[in-house]
Design a protein around this motif. Structure first.
Motif, short mmCIF file in Angstrom:
data_model
loop_
_atom_site.label_atom_id
_atom_site.label_comp_id
_atom_site.label_asym_id
_atom_site.label_seq_id
_atom_site.Cartn_x
_atom_site.Cartn_y
_atom_site.Cartn_z
N LEU A 109 0.83 -1.21 0.00
CA LEU A 109 0.00 0.00 0.00
C LEU A 109 0.87 1.26 0.00
CD1 LEU A 109 -2.74 -1.10 2.56
CD2 LEU A 109 -2.95 -0.97 0.06
N ALA A 110 1.98 1.22 0.74
CA ALA A 110 2.88 2.39 0.77
C ALA A 110 3.47 2.66 -0.61
CB ALA A 110 3.99 2.16 1.79
N CYS A 111 3.80 1.60 -1.35
CA CYS A 111 4.29 1.78 -2.72
C CYS A 111 3.24 2.50 -3.57
CB CYS A 111 4.62 0.43 -3.35
SG CYS A 111 6.10 -0.36 -2.69
N GLY A 112 1.97 2.08 -3.42
CA GLY A 112 0.91 2.72 -4.18
C GLY A 112 0.72 4.17 -3.81
N VAL A 113 0.81 4.49 -2.53
CA VAL A 113 0.67 5.88 -2.08
C VAL A 113 1.80 6.73 -2.64
CG1 VAL A 113 0.76 7.38 -0.06
CG2 VAL A 113 -0.61 5.29 0.00
N PHE A 114 3.03 6.23 -2.55
CA PHE A 114 4.17 7.00 -3.04
C PHE A 114 4.10 7.16 -4.56
CE2 PHE A 114 8.16 8.73 -1.58
CZ PHE A 114 8.90 8.85 -2.74
N ALA A 115 3.66 6.11 -5.26
CA ALA A 115 3.51 6.21 -6.71
C ALA A 115 2.47 7.26 -7.08
CB ALA A 115 3.13 4.84 -7.29
N ALA A 116 1.36 7.28 -6.35
CA ALA A 116 0.32 8.28 -6.62
C ALA A 116 0.83 9.69 -6.38
CB ALA A 116 -0.90 8.00 -5.75
N ALA A 117 1.60 9.86 -5.31
CA ALA A 117 2.16 11.18 -5.02
C ALA A 117 3.11 11.61 -6.14
CB ALA A 117 2.89 11.15 -3.68
N GLY A 118 3.94 10.66 -6.61
CA GLY A 118 4.85 10.99 -7.71
C GLY A 118 4.11 11.37 -8.98
N PHE A 119 2.97 10.73 -9.22
CA PHE A 119 2.17 11.05 -10.40
C PHE A 119 1.49 12.41 -10.26
CE2 PHE A 119 -1.96 11.00 -12.58
CZ PHE A 119 -1.57 10.70 -13.88
N SER A 131 -0.40 -0.48 -10.96
CA SER A 131 0.93 -0.48 -11.55
C SER A 131 1.98 0.14 -10.64
CB SER A 131 0.91 0.28 -12.88
OG SER A 131 -0.04 -0.26 -13.76
N GLY A 132 1.65 1.25 -9.98
CA GLY A 132 2.63 1.88 -9.10
C GLY A 132 3.01 1.00 -7.93
N SER A 133 2.01 0.34 -7.33
CA SER A 133 2.28 -0.58 -6.22
C SER A 133 3.16 -1.73 -6.69
CB SER A 133 0.97 -1.12 -5.66
OG SER A 133 0.06 -0.10 -5.38
N ILE A 134 2.82 -2.28 -7.85
CA ILE A 134 3.55 -3.44 -8.37
C ILE A 134 4.95 -3.03 -8.80
CG2 ILE A 134 3.54 -5.22 -10.16
CD1 ILE A 134 0.43 -4.95 -10.06
N ALA A 135 5.12 -1.79 -9.27
CA ALA A 135 6.47 -1.30 -9.58
C ALA A 135 7.34 -1.34 -8.34
CB ALA A 135 6.40 0.11 -10.15
N GLY A 136 6.80 -0.91 -7.20
CA GLY A 136 7.56 -0.97 -5.95
C GLY A 136 7.88 -2.39 -5.54
N VAL A 137 6.92 -3.30 -5.71
CA VAL A 137 7.16 -4.71 -5.39
C VAL A 137 8.25 -5.28 -6.30
CG1 VAL A 137 6.11 -7.01 -5.41
CG2 VAL A 137 4.85 -5.07 -4.46
N THR A 138 8.27 -4.86 -7.55
CA THR A 138 9.25 -5.37 -8.51
C THR A 138 10.67 -4.99 -8.10
OG1 THR A 138 7.63 -5.25 -10.29
CG2 THR A 138 9.94 -5.38 -10.93
N THR A 139 10.90 -3.72 -7.77
CA THR A 139 12.24 -3.33 -7.36
C THR A 139 12.56 -3.83 -5.95
OG1 THR A 139 11.31 -1.15 -6.82
CG2 THR A 139 12.55 -1.35 -8.88
N ALA A 140 11.54 -4.09 -5.13
CA ALA A 140 11.79 -4.76 -3.86
C ALA A 140 12.35 -6.15 -4.10
CB ALA A 140 10.50 -4.85 -3.04
N GLY A 194 5.08 8.40 -14.63
CA GLY A 194 5.54 9.01 -13.39
C GLY A 194 5.24 8.16 -12.17
N ALA A 195 4.06 7.54 -12.15
CA ALA A 195 3.70 6.66 -11.04
C ALA A 195 4.61 5.44 -11.02
CB ALA A 195 2.24 6.23 -11.15
N HIS A 196 4.90 4.90 -12.18
CA HIS A 196 5.78 3.73 -12.25
C HIS A 196 7.15 4.06 -11.68
CE1 HIS A 196 3.36 1.97 -15.88
NE2 HIS A 196 2.64 2.08 -14.78
N LEU A 197 7.75 5.17 -12.13
CA LEU A 197 9.10 5.53 -11.69
C LEU A 197 9.13 5.82 -10.20
CD1 LEU A 197 10.21 7.76 -14.70
CD2 LEU A 197 10.99 5.45 -14.15
#
Length: 408
Positions: A109-119, A131-140, A194-197
């Motif tokens: 959930l934190a990955c999704g929040v941070f991705a939304a903020a970046g977007f 996608s933003g949450s899963i991007a964080g899981v991927t680099t994790a 932007g959310a992905h990055l």
């Protein structure tokens, strides 16, 4: 077209939280589809789901706090959902297994929040998707298993699979190519780059920090361990550039000033030790890639050179388990014996001793040795199931030796 379908990382406990997240994403889309089909017969239900999408979508121009969470479970259609859930399945399962269920949910959930903020910083249009949450899981996943390999399915004129190091696929293809180069070449689209990055950045650095603080289980192949070993090698190479420093490190205070030629001759004087070092390194790399059969073969070659060799704790256990899986039972028993000698105080020492006693009794028929392992365990094991196993096989050993059954 190609996309990841599996990794070579062992998932050692069931990732129930990741299954639940996938199920919840699928359920939300199914409920929306059902509401569309029942719009004429159940106007209230259809209206409710419509309001959920309307208010749950992230409004980047005027976002509400709850939208930073609800948007993560809404998708633009079946294709959007399936693609996201595939990536979440591939990378989320091992991350969930490593982190545990509660921490993984919070991290997701934190990955999704941070991705939304970046977007939202650079956009004012609505956004949905995990996608933003899963991007964080991927680099994790990359931070936890940087030396792993990923199986990729390709589909052009023909279909097939190949393996690629996770570093190459995630960093160069998924992050740089898909989210940096493609938008710079073809311009903006309806993809939330932007959310992905932002998700990629948060996931990687958050996990690296948690590893460095030892708030997550560590192993010798995570990104922090690899960084530390790299810095240690650099420092050692710099320190050992001076031949006299190398001699001091090798011989202590009795070292005499030597020449570069002396050091070169000395380093080449023991090819046996160099081969041992090389084999130990190769075994570690093979285990990191989950190539356990090859690691077991190299372990046998290592013992041919020096029977006293013992690997680091987890590597020794992995090799012993693989030898047993391959039905190389005497070699497996010897590997477990070495583990108990070197790591007698490890948390799983009693489990290993129980397994070893069973192997001696059931597979090798060395009943005296089996009894020697199993009898002390009866006073140490606290789990009823394990005690019953121990008692049963100790009884087998005592009967074979013609002794009376143990009293407990």
């Amino acid at each position: 077209m190609f996309f990841p379908i599996a990794t070579d990382t062992s998932v050692r406990r069931t990732p129930w939280m990741n299954y639940a997240l996938i199920g919840l994403n699928v359920l939300v889309l199914l409920l929306e589809f059902a509401a569309q089909q029942l719009s004429s017969s159940s106007a209230d239900w259809s209206s409710m789901m419509g309001r959920f999408r309307q208010f749950g979508t992230l409004d980047a121009a005027y976002p509400e706090l709850y939208q930073f969470f609800t948007y993560q479970f809404l998708h633009g259609g079946t294709g959007h959902l399936v693609g996201n859930m595939l990536f979440l399945w591939v990378f989320g399962n091992p991350v969930n297994a490593k982190m545990g269920h509660g921490p993984y949910l919070f991290f997701y959930l934190a990955c999704g929040v941070f991705a939304a903020a970046g977007f939202a910083i650079n956009h004012d249009n609505p956004m949905v998707g995990a996608s933003g949450s899963i991007a964080g899981v991927t680099t994790a996943y990359l931070a936890l298993f940087p030396r792993s390999h990923i199986t990729v399915l390709y589909w052009w004129f023909f279909i097939g699979t190949f393996e690629i190091p996770s570093l190459w696929l995630i960093v160069f293809k998924m992050v740089l190519y898909d989210n940096v180069l493609v938008p710079s070449w073809f311009g903006e689209s309806n993809v939330a780059y932007g959310a992905h990055l932002a998700g990629y950045a948060f996931g990687f650095f958050a996990i690296a920090i948690l590893l460095a603080l030892r708030l997550l289980p560590r192993d010798q192949y995570d990104i922090v361990a690899l960084w530390r070993r790299w810095f240690q090698r650099q420092a050692m190479q710099a320190a050992m550039a001076d031949p006299n420093a190398r001699a001091q490190a090798q011989y202590g205070r009795v070292a005499r000033p030597i020449s570069v030629r002396d050091v070169t001759d000395a380093s080449a004087a023991d090819p046996r030790q160099e081969r041992i070092t090389e084999l130990r390194r190769e075994i570690g790399e093979l285990l990191a890639r989950n190539a356990r059969d090859e690691a077991a073969d190299l372990y046998a070659r290592l013992l041919d050179i020096d029977p006293r060799q013992i690997l680091p704790r987890f590597q020794q256990m992995d090799v012993a388990n693989q030898l047993y899986t391959l039905n190389r039972t005497p070699q497996a028993a010897a590997a477990y014996e070495k583990y108990l000698v070197q790591y007698a105080d490890s948390p799983d020492a009693n489990e290993v001793r129980l397994l070893l006693g069973i192997i001696y009794a059931r597979d090798l028929q060395q009943f005296e040795v089996a009894a020697g392992h199993l009898r002390p365990l009866l006073d140490q094991l606290t789990d009823d199931k394990r005690r019953e196993q121990c008692r049963r096989w100790l009884k087998v050993a005592y009967q074979a030796l013609g002794r009376s059954e143990p009293e407990v």
